[in-house]
Design an enzyme around this catalytic site. Structure first.
Site, PDB file in Angstrom:
ATOM      1  N   GLU A   1       8.553 -72.409  45.046  1.00 32.76           N
ATOM      2  CA  GLU A   1       8.044 -72.437  46.412  1.00 32.76           C
ATOM      3  C   GLU A   1       9.183 -72.437  47.428  1.00 32.76           C
ATOM      4  OE1 GLU A   1       4.770 -74.747  49.171  1.00 32.76           O
ATOM      5  OE2 GLU A   1       5.573 -75.767  47.412  1.00 32.76           O
TER       6      GLU A   1
ATOM      7  N   CYS B   1       4.234 -74.575  38.180  1.00 37.68           N
ATOM      8  CA  CYS B   1       5.345 -74.787  37.244  1.00 37.68           C
ATOM      9  C   CYS B   1       4.935 -74.494  35.813  1.00 37.68           C
ATOM     10  CB  CYS B   1       5.880 -76.211  37.367  1.00 37.68           C
ATOM     11  SG  CYS B   1       4.617 -77.472  37.336  1.00 37.68           S
TER      12      CYS B   1
ATOM     13  N   GLU C   1       7.515 -85.477  50.515  1.00 40.72           N
ATOM     14  CA  GLU C   1       6.451 -85.036  49.616  1.00 40.72           C
ATOM     15  C   GLU C   1       6.690 -85.612  48.227  1.00 40.72           C
ATOM     16  OE1 GLU C   1       5.967 -80.850  49.706  1.00 40.72           O
ATOM     17  OE2 GLU C   1       5.760 -80.751  51.883  1.00 40.72           O
TER      18      GLU C   1
ATOM     19  N   ASP D   1      10.414 -62.045  46.027  1.00 40.69           N
ATOM     20  CA  ASP D   1       9.743 -60.936  46.711  1.00 40.69           C
ATOM     21  C   ASP D   1      10.640 -60.441  47.842  1.00 40.69           C
ATOM     22  OD1 ASP D   1       7.989 -59.057  47.540  1.00 40.69           O
ATOM     23  OD2 ASP D   1       6.541 -60.423  48.427  1.00 40.69           O
TER      24      ASP D   1
ATOM     25  N   ARG E   1      10.701 -79.141  55.282  1.00 40.61           N
ATOM     26  CA  ARG E   1       9.984 -77.891  55.553  1.00 40.61           C
ATOM     27  C   ARG E   1      10.230 -77.414  56.980  1.00 40.61           C
ATOM     28  NH1 ARG E   1       6.215 -76.214  51.815  1.00 40.61           N
ATOM     29  NH2 ARG E   1       5.734 -77.715  50.185  1.00 40.61           N
TER      30      ARG E   1
ATOM     31  N   HIS F   1      -1.230 -74.984  38.840  1.00 35.49           N
ATOM     32  CA  HIS F   1       0.038 -75.665  38.578  1.00 35.49           C
ATOM     33  C   HIS F   1       1.083 -74.566  38.371  1.00 35.49           C
ATOM     34  CE1 HIS F   1      -2.156 -79.401  38.259  1.00 35.49           C
ATOM     35  NE2 HIS F   1      -2.887 -78.923  37.254  1.00 35.49           N
TER      36      HIS F   1
END
Length: 777
Positions: A464, A745, A453, A521, A424, A743
């Site tokens: 994400e 997904c 993670e 976006d 990240r 969630h």
């Protein structure tokens, strides 16, 4: 002309010599014939004569009783039926031309030219004009009140008797040739009045009109069509009787004759079409789309000849639709939205068969709807692109396995995916390194892992990764893109740099989004997607420029509206441009605090802008801003996108459709989401669910977008609408002090059973406003 039907000469014109082969099967079908007409006076029977086996067997299935209720609703009168006698030697009409190559389909550029290659033929002497519009309207009103329709019947009988009579009735001035694309010479108001009245006349009058049309289409053609012939086609195409399925055989022959006209004649028709009113234009399009739909999926198959004997029906209708589509694109703004040309019936055919036929035969003798992509909906195109992508993914994965086995190495399932491992804290650099290193794997299914993670990527982590990466790259501090507040969109920074690989990364991201059916976006102007399809396939010659397209002040207005307005003011300025503006063919740009100058043409700093050359100045200025000044940046972006999405399927897309595939639709319909939502542990009548929708439907747009982002990983609506989200609300058997959980997904929201609307609203707003990261170490 007597009221009795005329039987044409049995001699066939030269163009009839070659029958049209089956467009799909490549066979030589039995030629369908257009029926002649017998007398159908006031006392003629309105029923259909099916006849015996000795009669015209080709039409035995077509001549049937149609759905009375449907016809009444569509035509505001009972169906028009024709009596088909047993007459031999009925002559065929010319087949549709076999070659529907791309170059013969009318292009916007070719059609926008005022020049024509058609020879100017002498116009025939027309009969005397029978009636004025006022005379016709007075006759119609008298007939309605008295019940005596003889005068109206005689008008329709004479007017539709032949092409010259049509011109005599509807031409503005019989003494003027009207040989220009700018004016068809037709009295449109009179045509509309005659057709509007037609469906409310007695059946014998309606049959008389169809009778005349058939005889007109069966006339002997000698030499090229005149402009009067084109006017007749233009008028006949607007006949509302062709909404009725019982007239489809006649309609099909009319469409075939129009489809087989030479390109120069199509050029005239296109420009005449664009002068129609929006209402009449839309009716023409809807009638043709209905014709195609009912031919593909007839409610009563016996109404029509077998598909093998009329394989030219759909190609003819598609060709005429392409003329209307071209006309629509020549008007700014268009007469109707491009989506009005979509035929949703095609969503239910074998799209991949159409695509593979087009791939194999191109625009040659084998018809495919992909030759006319404007009729294919964005939903259907998405299916084609996804399946094409899946086939490419499978092919790449299979090759990887074969390579492993051939080297006697143990296959690893991870090799079937494009595996991205990123931190990240170094999102852009890690992503760039991974995509560069795994360039050969771009067409594999994408899987993302955030280092440190424990999230397992079942779709949510991929979403994400896209969102975080896009947000970082498009941040103004990053310097790659400039955000224009007036237009609320990003544009490429013109700053020169040594390495444009990050622009390639953005292109790859957009390609991966399309390839993996993820919406982003990204706020690029429509011009960006037009450039992205210029050309739609990477040219084989690496020296060929890419991403260069024709641009205007309208394109600039979508990015820099104030500058576009200023240039438009310059074009319309009535004073002395040279003395009052004191400008030259030179522009200035600020780059890292330094003002740099660029000449729009050689020696531009010494060429003043004048009233005579200001159009050239504006065009060069717009081209510099949207093409030349950002060429290297956009070229890297272009190659990045096409390195993932290289496919002939891109040739089917409009720029607007590429934008929807990449970004989804920004228009949210939360009521549609409510209707399609599924529940697990809740019923839609439960108090908590009622509270939820009361709160959500009352949210402002920004909170609704946050909710969508929280639950799906994107705040945009996919191509298929809210129903395609498969949104689910599940009961979370936890304390009501807890926040909602999502969630992404699975597009699933886990909602505790809150006891009050106030508590639910408060917890929901907190949850959707703080939704980034797993927070696991």
């Amino acid at each position: 002309m007597s009221e009795a039907g005329r039987v044409p000469s049995p001699a066939a014109p030269p163009e009839v010599a070659a029958a049209a082969p089956d467009e799909r099967k490549g066979k030589e079908p039995e030629r369908e014939k257009l029926p002649p007409i017998v007398s159908a006076g006031a006392g003629a029977t309105a029923g259909l004569d099916r006849g015996s086996k000795g009669q015209i067997s080709t039409f035995s299935s077509f001549i049937s009783t149609v759905n009375q209720k449907k016809e009444a609703a569509e035509n505001r009168s009972s169906p028009t039926h024709l009596v088909f006698p047993n007459i031999k030697n009925v002559r065929d009409l010319p087949p549709i031309c076999l070659d529907v190559r791309q170059k013969q389909r009318i292009s916007t550029e070719a059609s926008s030219s005022s020049e024509t290659k058609a020879p100017v033929l002498p116009e025939p002497v027309l009969p005397n004009q029978p009636k004025t519009m006022k005379d016709f309207q007075e006759d119609t009103e008298k007939a309605k009140s008295s019940g005596d329709w003889k005068a109206v019947h005689d008008f329709y009988l004479t007017t539709f008797d032949s092409f010259p009579e049509l011109n005599a009735a509807f031409k503005k001035d019989a003494t003027t040739s009207f040989n220009t694309i700018e004016d068809s010479g037709i009295n449109a108001k009179f045509v509309n009045a005659v057709y509007d009245a037609l469906l409310n006349t007695p059946q014998d009058i309606q049959k008389t009109v169809l009778k005349g049309i058939i005889n007109s289409l069966l006339r002997e053609w000698k030499g090229p069509r005149t402009k009067d012939d084109l006017r007749a086609y233009f008028i006949l195409l607007q006949n509302p009787q062709f909404n009725n399925t019982s007239t489809y055989v006649i309609y099909a022959h009319l469409l075939r004759q129009i489809a087989t006209l030479v390109e120069a004649d199509h050029h005239f028709l296109v420009h005449w079409f664009k002068k129609l009113s929006q209402k009449r234009f839309k009716q023409l399009v809807e009638r043709l789309l209905q014709f195609i739909s009912l031919r593909l999926f007839p409610a009563k198959p016996e109404e029509f000849p077998p598909i093998t004997k009329c394989s030219w029906w759909i190609p003819s209708a598609s060709k005429v639709l392409s003329l209307l589509n071209t006309a629509n694109s020549l008007v700014h703004p268009p007469l109707i939205p491009y989506t009005d040309f979509y035929n949703s019936t095609l969503d239910h055919i074998d799209l991949m068969e159409e695509y593979h036929t087009w791939q194999s035969f191109g625009n040659s003798h084998r018809f495919s709807f992909c030759q006319y992509p404007f009729v294919i909906s964005i939903a259907a195109k998405k299916i084609i692109i996804q399946r094409d992508s899946e086939q490419q993914m499978i092919s790449i994965a299979r090759q990887s396995l074969v390579d492993k086995v051939s080297r006697r190495q143990r296959p690893d399932m991870n090799m079937l995916f494009l595996n991205m491992k990123v931190r990240r804290t170094h999102l852009v650099s890690d992503s760039l390194d991974e995509l560069t290193r795994k360039r050969a794997d771009l067409k594999k299914k994408l899987k993302v892992t955030f280092v440190g993670e424990a999230g397992l990527d079942m779709g949510g982590l991929t979403k994400e990764w896209f969102l975080l990466l896009i947000r970082q790259i498009f941040h103004p501090d990053y310097g790659m893109f400039t955000y224009h507040k007036d237009s609320h969109c990003h544009w490429f920074s013109s700053f020169k740099c040594d390495n444009y690989s990050e622009f390639r990364l953005v292109g790859i991201l957009m390609g991966l989004a399309v390839y993996n059916s993820i919406t982003l976006d990204i706020r690029f102007p429509p011009c960006c997607y037009k450039k992205l399809l210029s050309p739609p396939i990477i040219p084989s010659d690496q020296n060929t420029p890419v991403g260069i397209c024709s641009v205007t002040t309208d394109d600039l207005c979508q990015i820099m509206p104030e500058l576009a307005h200023g240039l438009s003011e310059l074009l319309s300025y009535e004073g002395n441009v040279e003395e009052d503006f004191y400008s030259t063919f030179q522009v200035f740009q600020e780059e890292f605090g330094i003002i740099k100058s660029y000449n729009l043409k050689p020696g531009g700093d010494k060429i003043p802008v004048t009233n005579q050359n200001r159009k050239e100045y504006v065009q060069l200025y717009v081209d510099f801003l949207l093409n030349k000044s950002i060429y290297k940046q956009f070229a890297a972006f272009y190659y990045g996108f096409h390195s993932v999405c290289a496919s002939n399927a891109l040739m089917l897309l409009r720029p607007e459709e590429v934008e929807i595939l990449v970004c989804g639709s920004p228009e949210l319909d939360m009521h549609a989401l409510q209707r399609s939502t599924q529940y697990d542990g809740y019923a839609k009548t439960d108090l908590t669910i009622r509270y939820f929708w009361d709160v959500v439907l009352g949210f402002p747009l920004d909170l609704q977008k946050k909710l969508l982002h929280f639950t799906t990983g994107s705040d945009r609506v996919p191509v298929g609408g809210m129903a395609d989200l498969n949104f689910k609300i599940s009961k979370n058997e936890t304390s009501t002090n807890w926040l909602p959980v999502a969630h992404t997904c699975f597009n699933q929201l886990c909602l505790p059973p809150y006891k009050s609307k106030k508590d639910l609203k408060q917890k929901l707003i907190i949850g959707i406003s703080n939704s980034e990261g797993f927070g696991l170490e």
